[in-house]
Motif scaffolding. Structure first.
Motif, PDB file in Angstrom:
ATOM      1  N   GLU A 172      42.230  78.799  43.443  1.00  0.00           N
ATOM      2  CA  GLU A 172      43.251  79.643  44.064  1.00  0.00           C
ATOM      3  C   GLU A 172      42.923  79.875  45.541  1.00  0.00           C
ATOM      4  O   GLU A 172      43.814  79.858  46.397  1.00  0.00           O
ATOM      5  CB  GLU A 172      43.341  80.982  43.321  1.00  0.00           C
ATOM      6  CG  GLU A 172      44.491  81.851  43.744  1.00  0.00           C
ATOM      7  CD  GLU A 172      45.844  81.308  43.310  1.00  0.00           C
ATOM      8  OE1 GLU A 172      46.820  81.580  44.028  1.00  0.00           O
ATOM      9  OE2 GLU A 172      45.925  80.621  42.286  1.00  0.00           O
ATOM     10  N   ALA A 173      41.647  80.060  45.846  1.00  0.00           N
ATOM     11  CA  ALA A 173      41.236  80.285  47.232  1.00  0.00           C
ATOM     12  C   ALA A 173      41.506  79.051  48.082  1.00  0.00           C
ATOM     13  O   ALA A 173      41.955  79.165  49.233  1.00  0.00           O
ATOM     14  CB  ALA A 173      39.760  80.656  47.300  1.00  0.00           C
ATOM     15  N   GLY A 174      41.241  77.894  47.542  1.00  0.00           N
ATOM     16  CA  GLY A 174      41.516  76.653  48.261  1.00  0.00           C
ATOM     17  C   GLY A 174      42.999  76.464  48.513  1.00  0.00           C
ATOM     18  O   GLY A 174      43.417  76.044  49.601  1.00  0.00           O
ATOM     19  N   GLU A 175      43.809  76.799  47.521  1.00  0.00           N
ATOM     20  CA  GLU A 175      45.254  76.698  47.669  1.00  0.00           C
ATOM     21  C   GLU A 175      45.754  77.660  48.744  1.00  0.00           C
ATOM     22  O   GLU A 175      46.553  77.285  49.604  1.00  0.00           O
ATOM     23  CB  GLU A 175      45.938  77.005  46.337  1.00  0.00           C
ATOM     24  CG  GLU A 175      47.436  76.888  46.383  1.00  0.00           C
ATOM     25  CD  GLU A 175      48.093  77.151  45.033  1.00  0.00           C
ATOM     26  OE1 GLU A 175      49.330  77.129  44.991  1.00  0.00           O
ATOM     27  OE2 GLU A 175      47.372  77.390  44.037  1.00  0.00           O
ATOM     28  N   ASP A 176      45.263  78.905  48.703  1.00  0.00           N
ATOM     29  CA  ASP A 176      45.675  79.892  49.704  1.00  0.00           C
ATOM     30  C   ASP A 176      45.273  79.459  51.109  1.00  0.00           C
ATOM     31  O   ASP A 176      46.040  79.610  52.063  1.00  0.00           O
ATOM     32  CB  ASP A 176      45.070  81.263  49.391  1.00  0.00           C
ATOM     33  CG  ASP A 176      45.674  81.903  48.154  1.00  0.00           C
ATOM     34  OD1 ASP A 176      46.775  81.474  47.735  1.00  0.00           O
ATOM     35  OD2 ASP A 176      45.042  82.831  47.607  1.00  0.00           O
ATOM     36  N   SER A 177      44.081  78.924  51.230  1.00  0.00           N
ATOM     37  CA  SER A 177      43.594  78.481  52.535  1.00  0.00           C
ATOM     38  C   SER A 177      44.467  77.360  53.102  1.00  0.00           C
ATOM     39  O   SER A 177      44.830  77.378  54.285  1.00  0.00           O
ATOM     40  CB  SER A 177      42.144  78.013  52.425  1.00  0.00           C
ATOM     41  OG  SER A 177      41.697  77.509  53.649  1.00  0.00           O
ATOM     42  N   LEU A 178      44.813  76.406  52.268  1.00  0.00           N
ATOM     43  CA  LEU A 178      45.651  75.298  52.717  1.00  0.00           C
ATOM     44  C   LEU A 178      47.067  75.770  53.068  1.00  0.00           C
ATOM     45  O   LEU A 178      47.661  75.299  54.039  1.00  0.00           O
ATOM     46  CB  LEU A 178      45.694  74.201  51.655  1.00  0.00           C
ATOM     47  CG  LEU A 178      44.413  73.383  51.520  1.00  0.00           C
ATOM     48  CD1 LEU A 178      44.441  72.549  50.247  1.00  0.00           C
ATOM     49  CD2 LEU A 178      44.210  72.504  52.736  1.00  0.00           C
ATOM     50  N   GLU A 179      47.594  76.690  52.289  1.00  0.00           N
ATOM     51  CA  GLU A 179      48.928  77.213  52.592  1.00  0.00           C
ATOM     52  C   GLU A 179      48.926  78.010  53.897  1.00  0.00           C
ATOM     53  O   GLU A 179      49.868  77.923  54.682  1.00  0.00           O
ATOM     54  CB  GLU A 179      49.450  78.055  51.431  1.00  0.00           C
ATOM     55  CG  GLU A 179      49.849  77.205  50.241  1.00  0.00           C
ATOM     56  CD  GLU A 179      50.306  78.014  49.045  1.00  0.00           C
ATOM     57  OE1 GLU A 179      50.197  79.260  49.078  1.00  0.00           O
ATOM     58  OE2 GLU A 179      50.768  77.391  48.083  1.00  0.00           O
ATOM     59  N   ASN A 180      47.853  78.780  54.128  1.00  0.00           N
ATOM     60  CA  ASN A 180      47.739  79.507  55.391  1.00  0.00           C
ATOM     61  C   ASN A 180      47.622  78.540  56.568  1.00  0.00           C
ATOM     62  O   ASN A 180      48.191  78.787  57.640  1.00  0.00           O
ATOM     63  CB  ASN A 180      46.544  80.458  55.360  1.00  0.00           C
ATOM     64  CG  ASN A 180      46.766  81.632  54.430  1.00  0.00           C
ATOM     65  OD1 ASN A 180      47.903  81.980  54.118  1.00  0.00           O
ATOM     66  ND2 ASN A 180      45.686  82.240  53.973  1.00  0.00           N
ATOM     67  N   SER A 181      46.891  77.467  56.365  1.00  0.00           N
ATOM     68  CA  SER A 181      46.771  76.452  57.421  1.00  0.00           C
ATOM     69  C   SER A 181      48.124  75.810  57.712  1.00  0.00           C
ATOM     70  O   SER A 181      48.466  75.562  58.872  1.00  0.00           O
ATOM     71  CB  SER A 181      45.760  75.381  57.015  1.00  0.00           C
ATOM     72  OG  SER A 181      44.467  75.920  56.922  1.00  0.00           O
ATOM     73  N   ALA A 182      48.882  75.553  56.672  1.00  0.00           N
ATOM     74  CA  ALA A 182      50.216  74.966  56.860  1.00  0.00           C
ATOM     75  C   ALA A 182      51.108  75.909  57.661  1.00  0.00           C
ATOM     76  O   ALA A 182      51.822  75.474  58.576  1.00  0.00           O
ATOM     77  CB  ALA A 182      50.849  74.653  55.507  1.00  0.00           C
ATOM     78  N   ASP A 183      51.045  77.201  57.348  1.00  0.00           N
ATOM     79  CA  ASP A 183      51.830  78.181  58.098  1.00  0.00           C
ATOM     80  C   ASP A 183      51.403  78.220  59.563  1.00  0.00           C
ATOM     81  O   ASP A 183      52.235  78.306  60.464  1.00  0.00           O
ATOM     82  CB  ASP A 183      51.696  79.572  57.475  1.00  0.00           C
ATOM     83  CG  ASP A 183      52.359  79.678  56.110  1.00  0.00           C
ATOM     84  OD1 ASP A 183      53.226  78.832  55.795  1.00  0.00           O
ATOM     85  OD2 ASP A 183      51.992  80.597  55.354  1.00  0.00           O
ATOM     86  N   ALA A 184      50.096  78.149  59.805  1.00  0.00           N
ATOM     87  CA  ALA A 184      49.585  78.178  61.178  1.00  0.00           C
ATOM     88  C   ALA A 184      49.999  76.929  61.948  1.00  0.00           C
ATOM     89  O   ALA A 184      50.351  77.013  63.130  1.00  0.00           O
ATOM     90  CB  ALA A 184      48.055  78.308  61.156  1.00  0.00           C
ATOM     91  N   VAL A 185      49.991  75.783  61.283  1.00  0.00           N
ATOM     92  CA  VAL A 185      50.410  74.538  61.934  1.00  0.00           C
ATOM     93  C   VAL A 185      51.882  74.619  62.313  1.00  0.00           C
ATOM     94  O   VAL A 185      52.273  74.227  63.420  1.00  0.00           O
ATOM     95  CB  VAL A 185      50.126  73.318  61.027  1.00  0.00           C
ATOM     96  CG1 VAL A 185      50.848  72.084  61.521  1.00  0.00           C
ATOM     97  CG2 VAL A 185      48.631  73.067  60.943  1.00  0.00           C
ATOM     98  N   ARG A 186      52.696  75.120  61.416  1.00  0.00           N
ATOM     99  CA  ARG A 186      54.129  75.266  61.723  1.00  0.00           C
ATOM    100  C   ARG A 186      54.347  76.202  62.906  1.00  0.00           C
ATOM    101  O   ARG A 186      55.143  75.910  63.796  1.00  0.00           O
ATOM    102  CB  ARG A 186      54.887  75.795  60.510  1.00  0.00           C
ATOM    103  CG  ARG A 186      55.223  74.742  59.509  1.00  0.00           C
ATOM    104  CD  ARG A 186      56.259  75.236  58.496  1.00  0.00           C
ATOM    105  NE  ARG A 186      56.522  74.178  57.548  1.00  0.00           N
ATOM    106  CZ  ARG A 186      55.884  74.015  56.398  1.00  0.00           C
ATOM    107  NH1 ARG A 186      54.952  74.864  56.034  1.00  0.00           N
ATOM    108  NH2 ARG A 186      56.175  73.011  55.606  1.00  0.00           N
TER     109      ARG A 186
END
Length: 90
Positions: free
Chosen positions: A53-67
């Motif tokens: 779950e932590a890995g998923e959250d981290s990747l989703e946060n990174s995606a938001d930051a990239v956008r």
């Protein structure tokens, strides 16, 4: 005949104004947004395959930051002259 001439003139003016938005800077800004969106989509796909779950959250946060970064850079490209923009290091 005057009405046709007026309509043709109005259409030409509208076409020329529409062409203003598709200059090299607008195209570059669109490319920045498209690249950021594609990269963010890849991060979200990786998040879907994350094992924790932590890995998923981290990747989703990174995606938001990239956008957000892509959007900010594209907006900067549209509104600032790249030769005089101090934020680009020139």
């Amino acid at each position: 005949m005057k009405k046709i001439f007026a309509l043709a003139t109005a259409a030409a003016v509208l076409a020329s104004l529409a062409a203003c938005n598709s200059g090299p800077r607008e195209q570059a800004a669109d490319n920045i947004e498209a690249n950021a969106e594609a990269y963010a989509d890849n991060l979200e796909d990786a998040a879907d395959n994350a094992t924790t779950e932590a890995g998923e959250d981290s990747l989703e946060n990174s995606a938001d930051a990239v956008r957000a970064t892509g959007q900010n850079q594209a907006d900067d490209m549209r509104t600032n002259d790249p030769d005089t923009n101090l934020s680009n290091g020139i």
